[in-house]
Design an enzyme around this catalytic site. Sequence first.
Site, mmCIF file in Angstrom:
data_model
loop_
_atom_site.group_PDB
_atom_site.id
_atom_site.type_symbol
_atom_site.label_atom_id
_atom_site.label_comp_id
_atom_site.label_asym_id
_atom_site.label_seq_id
_atom_site.Cartn_x
_atom_site.Cartn_y
_atom_site.Cartn_z
ATOM 1 N NE ARG A 123 -1.259 -5.052 -1.002
ATOM 2 C CZ ARG A 123 -1.852 -3.869 -0.769
ATOM 3 N NH1 ARG A 123 -2.649 -3.338 -1.666
ATOM 4 N NH2 ARG A 123 -1.628 -3.231 0.356
ATOM 5 C CG ASP A 180 2.753 -6.221 7.972
ATOM 6 O OD1 ASP A 180 2.270 -5.779 6.900
ATOM 7 O OD2 ASP A 180 2.061 -6.724 8.866
ATOM 8 N N GLY A 187 0.839 -1.209 0.000
ATOM 9 C CA GLY A 187 0.000 0.000 0.000
ATOM 10 C C GLY A 187 0.866 1.247 0.000
ATOM 11 C CG ASP A 218 0.383 -2.154 10.415
ATOM 12 O OD1 ASP A 218 1.328 -1.551 9.872
ATOM 13 O OD2 ASP A 218 -0.365 -2.917 9.792
ATOM 14 N NE ARG A 239 -8.040 -4.244 5.346
ATOM 15 C CZ ARG A 239 -7.173 -4.373 4.349
ATOM 16 N NH1 ARG A 239 -6.573 -5.514 4.124
ATOM 17 N NH2 ARG A 239 -6.912 -3.363 3.570
ATOM 18 C CB THR A 284 2.137 1.109 6.340
ATOM 19 O OG1 THR A 284 0.746 0.908 6.659
ATOM 20 C CG2 THR A 284 2.935 0.839 7.606
ATOM 21 C CG ASP A 296 -2.792 0.416 8.151
ATOM 22 O OD1 ASP A 296 -3.640 1.323 8.018
ATOM 23 O OD2 ASP A 296 -2.776 -0.602 7.439
HETATM 24 P P1 ADP Z 1 2.369 -4.091 2.731
HETATM 25 O O1 ADP Z 1 3.831 -4.106 2.437
HETATM 26 O O2 ADP Z 1 1.777 -2.728 2.592
HETATM 27 O O3 ADP Z 1 2.050 -4.777 4.037
HETATM 28 P P2 ADP Z 1 1.413 -6.457 1.279
HETATM 29 O O4 ADP Z 1 1.147 -7.248 2.498
HETATM 30 O O5 ADP Z 1 0.410 -6.506 0.170
HETATM 31 O O6 ADP Z 1 1.638 -4.909 1.566
HETATM 32 O O7 ADP Z 1 2.824 -6.937 0.703
HETATM 33 C C1 ADP Z 1 3.382 -6.326 -0.445
HETATM 34 C C2 ADP Z 1 4.119 -7.330 -1.265
HETATM 35 O O8 ADP Z 1 5.215 -7.880 -0.527
HETATM 36 C C3 ADP Z 1 3.328 -8.554 -1.712
HETATM 37 O O9 ADP Z 1 2.485 -8.311 -2.796
HETATM 38 C C4 ADP Z 1 4.434 -9.523 -2.068
HETATM 39 O O10 ADP Z 1 4.987 -9.223 -3.319
HETATM 40 C C5 ADP Z 1 5.482 -9.209 -0.993
HETATM 41 N N1 ADP Z 1 5.341 -10.175 0.108
HETATM 42 C C6 ADP Z 1 4.388 -10.227 1.072
HETATM 43 N N2 ADP Z 1 4.547 -11.293 1.867
HETATM 44 C C7 ADP Z 1 5.625 -11.974 1.410
HETATM 45 C C8 ADP Z 1 6.298 -13.172 1.785
HETATM 46 N N3 ADP Z 1 5.897 -13.916 2.818
HETATM 47 N N4 ADP Z 1 7.396 -13.534 1.046
HETATM 48 C C9 ADP Z 1 7.812 -12.814 0.007
HETATM 49 N N5 ADP Z 1 7.214 -11.674 -0.394
HETATM 50 C C10 ADP Z 1 6.132 -11.248 0.272
#
Ligand code: ADP
Length: 319
Positions: free
Chosen positions: A72, A103, A11, A129, A171, A125, A127
């Site tokens: 994503r 995260d 995000g 968080d 969330r 982010t 959030d």
């Molecule tokens: P944010 O970073 O805002 O929390 P997301 O949770 O959507 O957003 O994570 C962003 C991107 O990070 C994902 O679309 C994916 O490409 C990568 N990612 C998330 N979790 C993992 C994981 N366990 N291993 C490898 N890459 C990950």
Amino acid sequence: MKRIGVLTSGGDSPGMNAAIRAVVRKAIFHNLEVYGIYYGYAGLISGDIKKLEIGSVGDIIHRGGTMLYTARCEEFKTLEGQKKGIEQLKKFGIEALVVIGGDGSFQGAKKLTEHGFPTIGVPGTIDNDIPGTDFTIGFDTALNTVIDAVDKIRDTATSHERTYVIEVMGRDAGDIALWAGLADGAESILIPEDDFSMDDIIDRLEKGHKRGKKHSIIVVAEGCGSGVEIGKTIEERTKLDTRVTVLGHIQRGGSPTASDRVLASRLGAYAVELLLDGEAGKMVGIEKNQLVSHDIDEALSRKHTIDLNMYKLSKELSI
Ligand code: ADP
């Protein structure tokens, strides 16, 4: 080390641009070359990578969103996807990476380090968080956006003697709701970290109404359920004229506040310092206004917690 990369992922949040600028300028200051990876891990896999110069990050410090765009990418969660990403980094001669994101993005950064590719995470982010930092880049701006919106809603709430339920983002984390609710003098604040009692909310509203309050504001984090449903229940039980506003993505955008720009500048530059010191697999953060770093692994194994004293205070001040 001669060449590093930077990407934004997950995000978007206001201040990410200021963080990119800080990474690029700090790196160039130390005679490193910097490559921008566009569209997060998706661009890493596809090789959407371009060199950034001092001027590439000019005129962005005050802009929301991210000039590197974000995405994503499910493929990056797989070993194959991660290997493709590392191949691209090698192809471009990039020796280390700064990942700006939440995260989820940090999980990706952790994987890269595990595969031997030095990566540092910068928490971006709205959030707030991420364990290991008191504040994340974008939280302050989102909070100010919410406050501005609630102040406007308050004018109409007073004029019409209405109760307003405002649904804000969050969330799993109630930080935006808690801080905005406290800053706005909300009657009740509903956060996902605590079970809320509808009886308590109704009781507070009725007490306020009896002592002649012209309006009431209830701030609900989206993780607590639908603001619309909560509003309906309140209206049915209190018979007070109740309206609901879901603020939505307005909270993600806008020009970053001074606080977020300064935080982003400090954290972005610190990430480069860590790479220059040969560090990897770390996240940068701010604790008690001091720059800190933690192992991503260790930070992500912790659970983000809300400031319970602030939550208690919000209840005491909204009697
Ligand atoms: P944010 O970073 O805002 O929390 P997301 O949770 O959507 O957003 O994570 C962003 C991107 O990070 C994902 O679309 C994916 O490409 C990568 N990612 C998330 N979790 C993992 C994981 N366990 N291993 C490898 N890459 C990950």
